[in-house]
Design a protein around this motif. Structure first.
Motif, PDB file in Angstrom:
ATOM      1  N   ILE A 186     -26.014  -8.153  23.301  1.00 40.35           N
ATOM      2  CA  ILE A 186     -25.634  -7.356  22.074  1.00 40.35           C
ATOM      3  C   ILE A 186     -25.205  -8.156  20.810  1.00 40.35           C
ATOM      4  N   THR A 187     -25.865  -7.611  20.008  1.00 41.42           N
ATOM      5  CA  THR A 187     -25.642  -8.302  18.366  1.00 41.42           C
ATOM      6  C   THR A 187     -25.056  -7.722  17.284  1.00 41.42           C
ATOM      7  N   ARG A 188     -24.317  -8.262  16.684  1.00 41.94           N
ATOM      8  CA  ARG A 188     -23.521  -7.607  15.588  1.00 41.94           C
ATOM      9  C   ARG A 188     -24.338  -7.942  14.286  1.00 41.94           C
ATOM     10  N   VAL A 189     -24.796  -6.695  13.505  1.00 39.65           N
ATOM     11  CA  VAL A 189     -25.796  -6.777  12.346  1.00 39.65           C
ATOM     12  C   VAL A 189     -24.836  -5.847  11.210  1.00 39.65           C
ATOM     13  N   ASN A 190     -24.890  -6.345  10.239  1.00 41.31           N
ATOM     14  CA  ASN A 190     -24.475  -5.446   8.850  1.00 41.31           C
ATOM     15  C   ASN A 190     -25.525  -4.930   8.266  1.00 41.31           C
ATOM     16  N   ASN A 191     -26.490  -5.366   8.031  1.00 43.96           N
ATOM     17  CA  ASN A 191     -27.761  -4.934   7.491  1.00 43.96           C
ATOM     18  C   ASN A 191     -28.430  -3.515   8.080  1.00 43.96           C
ATOM     19  N   PHE A 192     -28.329  -2.494   7.471  1.00 47.90           N
ATOM     20  CA  PHE A 192     -28.923  -0.956   8.037  1.00 47.90           C
ATOM     21  C   PHE A 192     -30.294  -1.579   8.425  1.00 47.90           C
ATOM     22  N   GLY A 193     -31.077  -2.250   7.650  1.00 49.31           N
ATOM     23  CA  GLY A 193     -32.409  -2.458   7.732  1.00 49.31           C
ATOM     24  C   GLY A 193     -32.818  -3.329   9.048  1.00 49.31           C
ATOM     25  N   TYR A 194     -31.896  -3.925   9.473  1.00 44.27           N
ATOM     26  CA  TYR A 194     -32.168  -4.761  10.820  1.00 44.27           C
ATOM     27  C   TYR A 194     -31.915  -3.822  11.889  1.00 44.27           C
ATOM     28  N   LEU A 195     -31.456  -2.870  12.075  1.00 38.67           N
ATOM     29  CA  LEU A 195     -31.081  -2.067  13.295  1.00 38.67           C
ATOM     30  C   LEU A 195     -32.307  -1.524  13.889  1.00 38.67           C
ATOM     31  N   ILE A 247     -28.640 -12.618  15.923  1.00 37.66           N
ATOM     32  CA  ILE A 247     -29.978 -12.215  16.187  1.00 37.66           C
ATOM     33  C   ILE A 247     -30.599 -13.596  16.937  1.00 37.66           C
ATOM     34  N   LEU A 248     -30.588 -14.773  16.294  1.00 33.17           N
ATOM     35  CA  LEU A 248     -31.262 -15.887  17.034  1.00 33.17           C
ATOM     36  C   LEU A 248     -30.598 -16.299  18.310  1.00 33.17           C
ATOM     37  N   SER A 249     -29.164 -16.134  18.260  1.00 33.79           N
ATOM     38  CA  SER A 249     -28.320 -16.708  19.494  1.00 33.79           C
ATOM     39  C   SER A 249     -28.786 -15.650  20.687  1.00 33.79           C
ATOM     40  N   CYS A 250     -28.885 -14.528  20.379  1.00 32.10           N
ATOM     41  CA  CYS A 250     -29.135 -13.289  21.388  1.00 32.10           C
ATOM     42  C   CYS A 250     -30.406 -13.611  22.103  1.00 32.10           C
ATOM     43  N   LEU A 251     -31.421 -13.991  21.299  1.00 33.88           N
ATOM     44  CA  LEU A 251     -32.797 -14.002  21.383  1.00 33.88           C
ATOM     45  C   LEU A 251     -33.095 -15.535  22.413  1.00 33.88           C
ATOM     46  N   LEU A 252     -32.314 -16.454  21.965  1.00 38.53           N
ATOM     47  CA  LEU A 252     -32.142 -17.755  22.742  1.00 38.53           C
ATOM     48  C   LEU A 252     -31.604 -17.406  24.101  1.00 38.53           C
ATOM     49  N   ALA A 253     -30.316 -16.814  24.076  1.00 43.88           N
ATOM     50  CA  ALA A 253     -29.745 -16.489  25.484  1.00 43.88           C
ATOM     51  C   ALA A 253     -30.546 -15.730  26.395  1.00 43.88           C
ATOM     52  N   ILE A 300     -37.669  -6.500  19.201  1.00 46.70           N
ATOM     53  CA  ILE A 300     -37.914  -8.050  19.295  1.00 46.70           C
ATOM     54  C   ILE A 300     -37.142  -8.610  20.740  1.00 46.70           C
ATOM     55  N   GLY A 301     -36.373  -7.640  21.333  1.00 48.13           N
ATOM     56  CA  GLY A 301     -36.063  -8.176  22.719  1.00 48.13           C
ATOM     57  C   GLY A 301     -34.578  -8.180  22.855  1.00 48.13           C
ATOM     58  N   ILE A 302     -33.742  -7.716  21.939  1.00 42.98           N
ATOM     59  CA  ILE A 302     -32.286  -7.587  22.052  1.00 42.98           C
ATOM     60  C   ILE A 302     -31.965  -6.200  22.519  1.00 42.98           C
ATOM     61  N   ASP A 303     -31.033  -6.237  23.632  1.00 46.23           N
ATOM     62  CA  ASP A 303     -30.747  -4.806  24.128  1.00 46.23           C
ATOM     63  C   ASP A 303     -29.974  -4.040  23.060  1.00 46.23           C
ATOM     64  N   TYR A 304     -28.960  -4.477  22.371  1.00 41.64           N
ATOM     65  CA  TYR A 304     -28.199  -3.572  21.630  1.00 41.64           C
ATOM     66  C   TYR A 304     -27.666  -4.176  20.491  1.00 41.64           C
ATOM     67  N   ASP A 316     -27.316 -24.052  20.486  1.00 44.12           N
ATOM     68  CA  ASP A 316     -27.449 -25.187  21.044  1.00 44.12           C
ATOM     69  C   ASP A 316     -27.892 -25.059  22.572  1.00 44.12           C
ATOM     70  N   GLN A 317     -29.167 -25.406  22.755  1.00 41.82           N
ATOM     71  CA  GLN A 317     -29.685 -24.920  24.119  1.00 41.82           C
ATOM     72  C   GLN A 317     -29.001 -25.633  25.333  1.00 41.82           C
ATOM     73  N   GLU A 318     -28.956 -27.037  25.040  1.00 39.53           N
ATOM     74  CA  GLU A 318     -28.219 -27.855  26.102  1.00 39.53           C
ATOM     75  C   GLU A 318     -26.914 -27.130  26.628  1.00 39.53           C
ATOM     76  N   MET A 319     -26.049 -27.000  25.561  1.00 45.62           N
ATOM     77  CA  MET A 319     -24.864 -26.493  25.725  1.00 45.62           C
ATOM     78  C   MET A 319     -24.672 -25.228  26.616  1.00 45.62           C
ATOM     79  N   LEU A 320     -25.654 -24.437  25.881  1.00 46.95           N
ATOM     80  CA  LEU A 320     -25.841 -22.968  26.726  1.00 46.95           C
ATOM     81  C   LEU A 320     -26.254 -23.493  28.327  1.00 46.95           C
ATOM     82  N   ARG A 321     -27.126 -24.210  28.399  1.00 46.69           N
ATOM     83  CA  ARG A 321     -27.382 -24.380  29.979  1.00 46.69           C
ATOM     84  C   ARG A 321     -26.456 -24.969  30.599  1.00 46.69           C
ATOM     85  N   GLU A 322     -25.456 -25.778  30.038  1.00 41.58           N
ATOM     86  CA  GLU A 322     -24.273 -26.384  30.593  1.00 41.58           C
ATOM     87  C   GLU A 322     -23.454 -25.382  31.277  1.00 41.58           C
TER      88      GLU A 322
END
Length: 454
Positions: free
Chosen positions: A327-336, A312-318, A342-346, A286-292
């Motif tokens: 930092i994003t949590r992923v379970n799928n090894f293929g995403y690492l 992943i989407l939340s981190c990209l939006l932030a 794509i612009g996420i730091d960790y 929710d962009q408005e909430m994050l801005r608030e």
């Protein structure tokens, strides 16, 4: 070495492949024929279809002759029962169980005594520890601690204006000085990991891994030209097990922490148990909430819900709204491999954390810990130099190490030693060794037998 793995899910699949590549005898038990077919087609392993919690299946798999039992299904109950029956059937195997629920993990002593479990691996706790290490050195891509926290292995994106860019490793003392205990462990260039030698150059864009005494870490970073602003403003997206444990760890005066979760019931639970962190109910997309909530002022945004796509989407939006690091949590090894481009730091991965925790129990020799570096391209191993090991009594330059294997440093007593070529390894030295995966069996052999090193 005979290893029985219960569970052919992501953890079981990847660790079976890894151990099979090292020519270990591996047998995998799972109730799913498709899961067993997948692992059998990709690795030289034996398979048995059935439940790992069945005494009959365990006997069929030869549990009594096994050296190690890894119970790594997604079910805590199956993992526990498997170890219990293996113990009851007379197995002397080292038993390792993947347990996530605090309902069981808080009673480790009972599980050790009753089920004969050698080690309980809690992936959630490992992820929290990984996040805390990353927060301690903003800008690092990877951090691992060894020798009870005395030695730290740090991977850092080298800035283009770093004074060491273009230099050969043998020239680094000109910049770093003789007073710092530091060694360059590895370089990552265009996605490929290199274990360097003295003639290799550090190039622009390299990710540099270095090992040092932890008390020298900040000065090493400074001389490398790396600026590290402390993390104070933190937003945790997801108040589940990992989010709660992380918020609890940050529940102090140093951090200003917000925890965001969409469940009212969970928010009430968190509010009752957390002191300083602010608990918010809402959607992390929710962009408005994050801005608030002034997302642009956040030093670190950490998305650890159970939905990795949402993380992943939340981190990209932030990030797009101005957050400094994510930092994003992923379970799928293929995403690492995709996270950084794509612009996420960790990225932190509970399954990879579980594998790292399991590995050092499987390694031969007196290996205390082991972690994967740059995905699975290399491993850093912490080991005790045994008196009858062929490396003891030899100078580093006489070990005839192949390219791709390097003794980084060691702890002798209370002292961290960065070795030179003429440094002699003594019994009980606590070594930190980095090696590419193909050389791991040779390193194990060197740590256990009285034969020539390579």
């Amino acid at each position: 070495m005979r290893i029985i793995i219960i569970g052919a899910g992501e953890v079981g699949y990847h660790i079976a492949r890894r151990l099979a590549d090292e020519h270990k005898e591996v047998l995998v038990i799972d109730s799913s024929a498709d899961a067993l077919r997948r692992v059998a087609e990709s690795a030289d392993v034996q398979t048995v279809q059935g439940s790992g919690s069945s005494p009959e299946v365990l006997e069929q798999a030869g549990i009594v002759k096994a050296d190690i039992l890894l119970a790594v299904t997604d079910s805590d109950e199956i993992n526990l029962i498997s170890c219990f029956f293996a113990n009851t059937l007379g197995s002397k195997a080292t038993k390792l169980a993947r347990i996530r629920s605090s309902m069981y993990a808080n009673y480790r002593h009972l599980l050790t005594e009753g089920a004969g479990i050698t080690k309980i691996i809690n992936p959630d706790e490992e992820v929290v520890n990984s996040v805390l290490r990353l927060m301690s050195v903003p800008g690092a891509v990877e951090i691992n601690d060894f020798a009870d926290g005395k030695i730290r292995l740090v991977g850092i994106n080298l800035p283009d204006d770093s004074p060491v860019v273009g230099m050969r490793l043998m020239q680094l003392r000109e910049v770093m000085g003789d007073d710092l205990r530091v060694v360059i462990a590895a370089l990552v260039r265009d996605g490929e990991l290199i274990i360097p030698r003295g003639q290799d150059r550090i190039m622009r864009g390299d990710v540099v891994y270095f090992a040092c005494d932890i008390i020298d870490q900040d000065e090493v970073l400074s001389r490398l030209g790396v600026e590290t602003d402390p993390v104070r403003e933190v937003m945790i997206m997801g108040g589940g097990n990992i989010g709660y444990k992380l918020a609890k760890a940050l529940d102090n005066k140093f951090f200003h922490t917000r925890v965001l979760d969409r469940s009212q019931k969970r928010c009430e639970y968190l509010s009752e148990r957390l002191d300083r962190p602010i608990v918010l109910m809402g959607d992390s997309t929710d962009q408005e909430m994050l801005r608030e909530e002034n997302i642009q002022d956040m030093d670190m945004v950490i998305a650890v819900t159970g939905d990795e796509e949402s993380n992943i989407l939340s981190c990209l939006l932030a990030k797009s709204l101005g957050a400094k690091r994510t930092i994003t949590r992923v379970n799928n090894f293929g995403y690492l491999p995709l996270i950084e481009p794509i612009g996420i730091d960790y990225a932190v991965c509970p399954r990879l954390s579980a594998i790292n925790s399991l590995l050092h129990f499987i390694r031969r020799g007196k290996i205390i810990s082991t972690v994967s570096i740059k995905g699975e391209q290399a491993e850093a191993l912490e080991a005790i130099a045994q008196e009858n090991s062929p490396i003891v009594g030899k100078a580093i330059m006489d070990l005839d190490l192949p390219r791709g294997c390097l003794v980084l440093c060691f702890q002798r007593g209370d002292t961290v030693v960065i070795p030179r070529g003429d440094t002699v390894i003594e019994p009980l030295d606590r070594l930190l060794i980095i090696s590419t995966r193909p050389n791991i069996p040779k390193v194990e052999k060197a740590l256990t037998t009285k034969v020539e090193f390579f």
